[in-house]
Design a protein around this motif. Structure first.
Motif, mmCIF file in Angstrom:
data_model
loop_
_atom_site.group_PDB
_atom_site.id
_atom_site.type_symbol
_atom_site.label_atom_id
_atom_site.label_comp_id
_atom_site.label_asym_id
_atom_site.label_seq_id
_atom_site.Cartn_x
_atom_site.Cartn_y
_atom_site.Cartn_z
ATOM 1 N N UNK A 1 0.815 -1.224 0.000
ATOM 2 C CA UNK A 1 0.000 0.000 0.000
ATOM 3 C C UNK A 1 0.846 1.269 0.000
ATOM 4 N N UNK A 2 1.974 1.244 0.708
ATOM 5 C CA UNK A 2 2.851 2.401 0.713
ATOM 6 C C UNK A 2 3.467 2.656 -0.643
ATOM 7 N N UNK A 3 3.888 1.599 -1.320
ATOM 8 C CA UNK A 3 4.469 1.737 -2.650
ATOM 9 C C UNK A 3 3.483 2.370 -3.629
ATOM 10 N N UNK A 4 2.295 1.778 -3.730
ATOM 11 C CA UNK A 4 1.332 2.270 -4.723
ATOM 12 C C UNK A 4 0.746 3.615 -4.309
ATOM 13 N N UNK A 5 0.623 3.840 -3.002
ATOM 14 C CA UNK A 5 0.106 5.120 -2.537
ATOM 15 C C UNK A 5 1.035 6.264 -2.885
ATOM 16 N N UNK A 6 2.339 6.051 -2.689
ATOM 17 C CA UNK A 6 3.290 7.097 -3.029
ATOM 18 C C UNK A 6 3.242 7.424 -4.511
ATOM 19 N N UNK A 7 3.230 6.400 -5.357
ATOM 20 C CA UNK A 7 3.193 6.673 -6.791
ATOM 21 C C UNK A 7 1.891 7.358 -7.194
ATOM 22 N N UNK A 8 0.776 6.988 -6.547
ATOM 23 C CA UNK A 8 -0.494 7.643 -6.850
ATOM 24 C C UNK A 8 -0.431 9.128 -6.520
ATOM 25 N N UNK A 9 0.097 9.457 -5.356
ATOM 26 C CA UNK A 9 0.204 10.856 -4.936
ATOM 27 C C UNK A 9 1.113 11.628 -5.881
ATOM 28 N N UNK A 10 2.249 11.027 -6.233
ATOM 29 C CA UNK A 10 3.197 11.679 -7.135
ATOM 30 C C UNK A 10 2.587 11.901 -8.519
ATOM 31 N N UNK A 11 1.816 10.946 -8.989
ATOM 32 C CA UNK A 11 1.167 11.069 -10.291
ATOM 33 C C UNK A 11 0.092 12.146 -10.269
ATOM 34 N N UNK A 12 -0.691 12.201 -9.205
ATOM 35 C CA UNK A 12 -1.713 13.242 -9.089
ATOM 36 C C UNK A 12 -1.086 14.629 -9.094
ATOM 37 N N UNK A 13 0.043 14.777 -8.412
ATOM 38 C CA UNK A 13 0.722 16.070 -8.394
ATOM 39 C C UNK A 13 1.152 16.468 -9.807
ATOM 40 N N UNK A 14 1.667 15.492 -10.564
ATOM 41 C CA UNK A 14 2.086 15.785 -11.939
ATOM 42 C C UNK A 14 0.892 16.155 -12.815
ATOM 43 N N UNK A 15 -0.272 15.594 -12.518
ATOM 44 C CA UNK A 15 -1.448 15.842 -13.347
ATOM 45 C C UNK A 15 -2.135 17.157 -13.003
ATOM 46 N N UNK A 16 -2.305 17.436 -11.716
ATOM 47 C CA UNK A 16 -3.125 18.588 -11.324
ATOM 48 C C UNK A 16 -2.438 19.517 -10.328
ATOM 49 N N UNK A 17 -1.231 19.211 -9.911
ATOM 50 C CA UNK A 17 -0.603 19.977 -8.839
ATOM 51 C C UNK A 17 0.124 21.231 -9.256
ATOM 52 N N UNK A 18 0.082 21.605 -10.533
ATOM 53 C CA UNK A 18 0.803 22.784 -10.981
ATOM 54 C C UNK A 18 -0.089 24.025 -10.897
ATOM 55 N N UNK A 19 0.530 25.192 -10.951
ATOM 56 C CA UNK A 19 -0.182 26.444 -10.687
ATOM 57 C C UNK A 19 -0.725 27.089 -11.964
ATOM 58 N N UNK A 20 -1.434 26.320 -12.735
ATOM 59 C CA UNK A 20 -2.107 26.883 -13.910
ATOM 60 C C UNK A 20 -3.457 27.441 -13.479
ATOM 61 N N UNK A 21 -4.097 28.149 -14.384
ATOM 62 C CA UNK A 21 -5.392 28.731 -14.046
ATOM 63 C C UNK A 21 -6.406 27.646 -13.673
ATOM 64 N N UNK A 22 -6.359 26.506 -14.353
ATOM 65 C CA UNK A 22 -7.325 25.439 -14.095
ATOM 66 C C UNK A 22 -7.076 24.749 -12.754
ATOM 67 N N UNK A 23 -5.814 24.619 -12.372
ATOM 68 C CA UNK A 23 -5.493 23.767 -11.230
ATOM 69 C C UNK A 23 -4.979 24.509 -10.003
ATOM 70 N N UNK A 24 -4.926 25.832 -10.039
ATOM 71 C CA UNK A 24 -4.378 26.565 -8.898
ATOM 72 C C UNK A 24 -5.119 26.223 -7.605
ATOM 73 N N UNK A 25 -6.428 26.110 -7.662
ATOM 74 C CA UNK A 25 -7.206 25.723 -6.492
ATOM 75 C C UNK A 25 -7.521 24.223 -6.494
#
Length: 313
Positions: free
Chosen positions: A166-190
């Protein structure tokens, strides 16, 4: 078989699988997670932090739950548990793909084909390649190798040591979500705020371990530690800062400075300002350091898993 041995054998097998096979061209589990997360986003998206937090909870929580269910299903079989850990490790680490992409760009630069290197750079990082000359591309590659050693290898092993599959897959899931939506563009800032903050938290231990191991394995421990202490806090990322500064000091080069993302210019602090400018040959040096750090991280993680399980028993 004890849980610490299951992790040791499985993680070693997974890293070996990554070394020999790399990432599959089709059907990668992380890509499947990305598609699922994209579908959830289409259902939930609003320009709102609360909706973004729900998206993060559903996607990351779902990945952890699936990992826990899979681990529970095979816990009575040591062989199956080792195999599951191996497959999970192979699926979430990306050290070989990182090395391959860095070397492809380095080879193009060695041959004087800057246009080919520019065309390949987006496979490794989000920089605007048209704004970079050969040395600028080399610097971008070295910085990406440093940061992704933590994100693509060490961080996953740390969370595998703490939480098993669970720790392995959880970390990769979090890292992937950050790459997808974690940047400060107009769509994803909030909307991406929760994913970005969770990634900062999840990446904290792996980034510090990566910085320590880069200092230990880089051949210039004093320079790495000095750059880390002096410059890491200046970086806008709380986790990339220590890693890139330690790599810079260990390699004796300057990192940071002006860069461009999608036409947006950023002036980042210089890391290890006393070092020399990055050259094309430093790409291979960074790759070799990344490999050493990854192997050391496996050893540290195996020991940590034994300590964690020992305290719980």
């Amino acid at each position: 078989m004890r849980a610490d041995r299951v992790f040791a054998y499985g993680a070693a097998a997974g890293l070996l699988g990554d070394l020999l096979l790399g990432d599959p061209r089709r059907g990668h589990p992380v890509a499947a997670f990305g598609r699922a997360a994209g579908a959830v986003e289409r259902l939930l998206w609003r320009d709102d932090r609360g909706r973004g937090a729900l998206h993060t909870t559903v996607c990351a929580g779902g990945a952890v739950a699936l990992g826990a269910l899979a681990a529970g299903a095979v816990r009575r079989s040591p062989a199956a548990s080792v195999a599951l850990t191996g497959v999970a490790t192979w699926a979430v680490v990306g050290g070989t793909s990182l090395v391959r992409e860095a070397r492809v760009i380095g080879q193009a630069l060695h041959q004087g084909d800057v246009e080919a290197a520019r065309a390949r750079l987006p496979h490794l990082c989000g920089r605007d390649p048209q704004a970079l000359d050969a040395d600028g591309i080399a610097r971008a590659v070295v910085e990406s190798v440093a940061e992704n050693t933590s994100d693509a290898v060490v961080g996953a092993l740390v969370w595998g040591a703490l939480g098993g599959v669970p720790g392995l897959v959880g970390f990769r899931a979090v890292n992937t979500l950050d790459a997808m939506v974690g940047h400060k563009s107009a769509r994803y800032r909030r909307y991406g705020w929760a994913s970005a903050r969770l990634d900062d938290v999840a990446g904290w231990p792996g980034a510090r371990l990566t910085a320590v191991l880069a200092a230990a394995a880089g051949g210039n421990a004093r320079g790495a530690v000095q750059a880390w202490r002096a410059d890491a806090s200046k970086h806008p990322s709380p986790n990339a800062g220590p890693v890139e500064a330690s790599f810079a000091g260990a390699l004796g080069v300057r990192l940071g400075g002006t860069l461009a993302y999608g036409g947006r210019i950023e002036h980042r602090p210089v890391l290890n300002g006393e070092g020399r400018a990055v050259e094309v040959g430093d790409i291979e040096r960074a790759v070799r350091l990344s490999r050493r750090v990854s192997l050391l991280a496996l050893g540290v993680s195996v020991v940590a898993r034994r300590v964690v399980k020992g305290k719980r028993s």
